[in-house]
Design a protein around this motif. Structure first.
Motif, PDB file in Angstrom:
ATOM      1  N   HIS A 134       0.846  -1.185   0.000  1.00  0.00           N
ATOM      2  CA  HIS A 134       0.000   0.000   0.000  1.00  0.00           C
ATOM      3  C   HIS A 134       0.889   1.244   0.000  1.00  0.00           C
ATOM      4  O   HIS A 134       1.603   1.515   0.960  1.00  0.00           O
ATOM      5  CB  HIS A 134      -0.927  -0.008   1.215  1.00  0.00           C
ATOM      6  N   LEU A 135       0.842   1.992  -1.098  1.00  0.00           N
ATOM      7  CA  LEU A 135       1.688   3.170  -1.244  1.00  0.00           C
ATOM      8  C   LEU A 135       1.073   4.400  -0.596  1.00  0.00           C
ATOM      9  O   LEU A 135       1.787   5.270  -0.100  1.00  0.00           O
ATOM     10  CB  LEU A 135       1.935   3.445  -2.731  1.00  0.00           C
ATOM     11  N   SER A 136      -0.253   4.500  -0.629  1.00  0.00           N
ATOM     12  CA  SER A 136      -0.959   5.634  -0.043  1.00  0.00           C
ATOM     13  C   SER A 136      -2.404   5.221   0.174  1.00  0.00           C
ATOM     14  O   SER A 136      -2.771   4.054  -0.015  1.00  0.00           O
ATOM     15  CB  SER A 136      -0.873   6.861  -0.958  1.00  0.00           C
ATOM     16  N   SER A 137      -3.234   6.193   0.550  1.00  0.00           N
ATOM     17  CA  SER A 137      -4.653   5.877   0.732  1.00  0.00           C
ATOM     18  C   SER A 137      -5.356   5.632  -0.593  1.00  0.00           C
ATOM     19  O   SER A 137      -6.483   5.137  -0.622  1.00  0.00           O
ATOM     20  CB  SER A 137      -5.345   7.025   1.477  1.00  0.00           C
ATOM     21  N   GLU A 138      -4.708   5.979  -1.709  1.00  0.00           N
ATOM     22  CA  GLU A 138      -5.343   5.833  -3.010  1.00  0.00           C
ATOM     23  C   GLU A 138      -4.630   4.860  -3.941  1.00  0.00           C
ATOM     24  O   GLU A 138      -5.229   4.383  -4.903  1.00  0.00           O
ATOM     25  CB  GLU A 138      -5.443   7.199  -3.699  1.00  0.00           C
ATOM     26  N   LEU A 139      -3.360   4.586  -3.679  1.00  0.00           N
ATOM     27  CA  LEU A 139      -2.577   3.761  -4.584  1.00  0.00           C
ATOM     28  C   LEU A 139      -1.969   2.556  -3.878  1.00  0.00           C
ATOM     29  O   LEU A 139      -1.610   2.625  -2.705  1.00  0.00           O
ATOM     30  CB  LEU A 139      -1.457   4.585  -5.228  1.00  0.00           C
ATOM     31  N   ALA A 140      -1.871   1.463  -4.632  1.00  0.00           N
ATOM     32  CA  ALA A 140      -1.230   0.255  -4.127  1.00  0.00           C
ATOM     33  C   ALA A 140      -0.397  -0.356  -5.244  1.00  0.00           C
ATOM     34  O   ALA A 140      -0.733  -0.220  -6.431  1.00  0.00           O
ATOM     35  CB  ALA A 140      -2.274  -0.752  -3.633  1.00  0.00           C
ATOM     36  N   ARG A 141       0.670  -1.031  -4.872  1.00  0.00           N
ATOM     37  CA  ARG A 141       1.522  -1.720  -5.851  1.00  0.00           C
ATOM     38  C   ARG A 141       1.299  -3.217  -5.715  1.00  0.00           C
ATOM     39  O   ARG A 141       1.442  -3.783  -4.633  1.00  0.00           O
ATOM     40  CB  ARG A 141       2.986  -1.366  -5.642  1.00  0.00           C
ATOM     41  N   VAL A 142       0.942  -3.845  -6.830  1.00  0.00           N
ATOM     42  CA  VAL A 142       0.624  -5.262  -6.860  1.00  0.00           C
ATOM     43  C   VAL A 142       1.694  -5.970  -7.677  1.00  0.00           C
ATOM     44  O   VAL A 142       2.035  -5.529  -8.776  1.00  0.00           O
ATOM     45  CB  VAL A 142      -0.767  -5.500  -7.494  1.00  0.00           C
ATOM     46  N   CYS A 143       2.232  -7.058  -7.148  1.00  0.00           N
ATOM     47  CA  CYS A 143       3.299  -7.789  -7.828  1.00  0.00           C
ATOM     48  C   CYS A 143       3.061  -9.289  -7.743  1.00  0.00           C
ATOM     49  O   CYS A 143       2.436  -9.779  -6.797  1.00  0.00           O
ATOM     50  CB  CYS A 143       4.666  -7.484  -7.209  1.00  0.00           C
ATOM     51  N   THR A 144       3.568 -10.000  -8.728  1.00  0.00           N
ATOM     52  CA  THR A 144       3.645 -11.453  -8.673  1.00  0.00           C
ATOM     53  C   THR A 144       5.063 -11.865  -9.022  1.00  0.00           C
ATOM     54  O   THR A 144       5.643 -11.365  -9.994  1.00  0.00           O
ATOM     55  CB  THR A 144       2.643 -12.123  -9.630  1.00  0.00           C
ATOM     56  N   THR A 145       5.631 -12.741  -8.227  1.00  0.00           N
ATOM     57  CA  THR A 145       7.015 -13.176  -8.451  1.00  0.00           C
ATOM     58  C   THR A 145       7.084 -14.461  -9.262  1.00  0.00           C
ATOM     59  O   THR A 145       8.171 -14.978  -9.487  1.00  0.00           O
ATOM     60  CB  THR A 145       7.729 -13.383  -7.098  1.00  0.00           C
ATOM     61  N   ALA A 146       5.937 -14.967  -9.672  1.00  0.00           N
ATOM     62  CA  ALA A 146       5.903 -16.163 -10.518  1.00  0.00           C
ATOM     63  C   ALA A 146       4.958 -15.894 -11.682  1.00  0.00           C
ATOM     64  O   ALA A 146       3.895 -16.509 -11.791  1.00  0.00           O
ATOM     65  CB  ALA A 146       5.457 -17.378  -9.715  1.00  0.00           C
ATOM     66  N   PRO A 147       5.318 -14.951 -12.559  1.00  0.00           N
ATOM     67  CA  PRO A 147       4.389 -14.542 -13.605  1.00  0.00           C
ATOM     68  C   PRO A 147       4.217 -15.597 -14.698  1.00  0.00           C
ATOM     69  O   PRO A 147       5.179 -16.241 -15.115  1.00  0.00           O
ATOM     70  CB  PRO A 147       5.040 -13.278 -14.173  1.00  0.00           C
ATOM     71  N   THR A 148       2.995 -15.771 -15.131  1.00  0.00           N
ATOM     72  CA  THR A 148       2.705 -16.616 -16.283  1.00  0.00           C
ATOM     73  C   THR A 148       2.852 -15.779 -17.552  1.00  0.00           C
ATOM     74  O   THR A 148       3.049 -14.556 -17.496  1.00  0.00           O
ATOM     75  CB  THR A 148       1.283 -17.168 -16.194  1.00  0.00           C
ATOM     76  N   GLY A 149       2.734 -16.434 -18.702  1.00  0.00           N
ATOM     77  CA  GLY A 149       2.790 -15.691 -19.958  1.00  0.00           C
ATOM     78  C   GLY A 149       1.679 -14.670 -20.055  1.00  0.00           C
ATOM     79  O   GLY A 149       1.877 -13.555 -20.552  1.00  0.00           O
ATOM     80  N   GLY A 150       0.482 -15.037 -19.560  1.00  0.00           N
ATOM     81  CA  GLY A 150      -0.629 -14.097 -19.569  1.00  0.00           C
ATOM     82  C   GLY A 150      -0.373 -12.892 -18.696  1.00  0.00           C
ATOM     83  O   GLY A 150      -0.711 -11.760 -19.066  1.00  0.00           O
ATOM     84  N   ALA A 151       0.233 -13.114 -17.516  1.00  0.00           N
ATOM     85  CA  ALA A 151       0.539 -12.003 -16.617  1.00  0.00           C
ATOM     86  C   ALA A 151       1.562 -11.065 -17.245  1.00  0.00           C
ATOM     87  O   ALA A 151       1.457  -9.834 -17.123  1.00  0.00           O
ATOM     88  CB  ALA A 151       1.045 -12.526 -15.279  1.00  0.00           C
ATOM     89  N   ILE A 152       2.550 -11.621 -17.935  1.00  0.00           N
ATOM     90  CA  ILE A 152       3.561 -10.796 -18.594  1.00  0.00           C
ATOM     91  C   ILE A 152       2.930  -9.952 -19.695  1.00  0.00           C
ATOM     92  O   ILE A 152       3.196  -8.748 -19.828  1.00  0.00           O
ATOM     93  CB  ILE A 152       4.689 -11.678 -19.161  1.00  0.00           C
ATOM     94  N   ALA A 153       2.043 -10.576 -20.500  1.00  0.00           N
ATOM     95  CA  ALA A 153       1.374  -9.842 -21.576  1.00  0.00           C
ATOM     96  C   ALA A 153       0.502  -8.718 -21.013  1.00  0.00           C
ATOM     97  O   ALA A 153       0.517  -7.586 -21.514  1.00  0.00           O
ATOM     98  CB  ALA A 153       0.532 -10.798 -22.415  1.00  0.00           C
ATOM     99  N   LEU A 154      -0.248  -9.017 -19.956  1.00  0.00           N
ATOM    100  CA  LEU A 154      -1.095  -7.993 -19.345  1.00  0.00           C
ATOM    101  C   LEU A 154      -0.248  -6.881 -18.735  1.00  0.00           C
ATOM    102  O   LEU A 154      -0.615  -5.700 -18.802  1.00  0.00           O
ATOM    103  CB  LEU A 154      -1.993  -8.624 -18.278  1.00  0.00           C
ATOM    104  N   GLY A 155       0.880  -7.247 -18.120  1.00  0.00           N
ATOM    105  CA  GLY A 155       1.763  -6.246 -17.538  1.00  0.00           C
ATOM    106  C   GLY A 155       2.290  -5.279 -18.588  1.00  0.00           C
ATOM    107  O   GLY A 155       2.357  -4.062 -18.350  1.00  0.00           O
ATOM    108  N   LEU A 156       2.644  -5.802 -19.756  1.00  0.00           N
ATOM    109  CA  LEU A 156       3.113  -4.932 -20.832  1.00  0.00           C
ATOM    110  C   LEU A 156       1.990  -4.043 -21.354  1.00  0.00           C
ATOM    111  O   LEU A 156       2.205  -2.859 -21.648  1.00  0.00           O
ATOM    112  CB  LEU A 156       3.684  -5.777 -21.970  1.00  0.00           C
ATOM    113  N   LEU A 157       0.787  -4.592 -21.453  1.00  0.00           N
ATOM    114  CA  LEU A 157      -0.346  -3.814 -21.955  1.00  0.00           C
ATOM    115  C   LEU A 157      -0.773  -2.712 -20.986  1.00  0.00           C
ATOM    116  O   LEU A 157      -1.499  -1.799 -21.386  1.00  0.00           O
ATOM    117  CB  LEU A 157      -1.533  -4.732 -22.240  1.00  0.00           C
TER     118      LEU A 157
END
Length: 208
Positions: A75-98
């Protein structure tokens, strides 16, 4: 001929700035993109170094507690949060780029078109039909491209959050309203206005 040379000299700073923005952006995109593909130490648009991350609105994240926090979330602030996955699938990588790539393409395309407008204005007269046409193409690129980029980013963001946190409150339409590119639209309207002014100048030049 002297007037055209003066125009070219006056437009040279704009041409140089547009060229620097486009070519430096393209080089950075290529270097970090290749680095993220072949090295675990590079992160490109939130993708790389063995993880996929994005910064999103806090409303999409389910409420945890001090004893049971939501995993993969900072949680970065009351309005923003950072979400991460350390085991990304191909779909997660594609969505991350998009989540980021459409805005990069929008920026590079706009820089290239500004470079084209300044070059055409230097080669032709500033008040000429080719300049009007180039300005209109730039305006449509900014307006339509800005909306499309925001829509793709919002869809990818909502789906990536849902993929990382299954019980999230991901909502693509709401994300689109949050990411709606008001500033980009105003910039596009400004370019349309400049194109209209130049068009009027062309008519006055012909009439004179």
């Amino acid at each position: 001929m002297a007037d055209q040379t003066d125009q070219r000299d006056a437009l040279r700073p704009i041409t140089r700035v547009a060229a620097v923005l486009f070519y430096s952006g393209a080089v950075v995109l290529a270097v970090f993109g290749i680095g993220a593909l072949f090295s675990d130490d590079f992160s490109f648009l939130g993708v790389g170094a063995g993880e996929v991350c994005l910064t999103t609105s806090e409303y999409q994240i389910p409420i945890g507690s001090d004893t049971s926090p939501v995993p993969n979330v900072v949680h970065l602030s009351s309005e923003l949060a950072r979400v991460c996955t350390t085991a990304p699938t191909g779909g997660a990588i594609a969505l991350g780029l998009l989540c980021s790539l459409p805005n990069v393409v929008l920026f590079l395309g706009a820089s290239w078109m500004v470079l084209g407008v300044s070059r055409i204005a230097g080669r032709e007269r500033v008040f000429s039909e080719p300049v009007v046409a180039s300005l209109r193409r730039l305006a449509w690129w900014v307006v339509i491209g800005g909306v499309v980029a925001a829509a793709i980013q919002s869809w990818a963001e909502a789906n990536l959050v849902a993929l990382i946190i299954p019980d999230s409150h991901s909502d693509a339409p709401r994300a689109f309203m949050t990411n709606f590119p008001w500033g980009v639209l105003f910039a596009g309207v400004g370019v349309f206005t400049v194109a209209r002014i130049v068009r009027l100048g062309v008519r006055e030049t012909r009439a004179g």
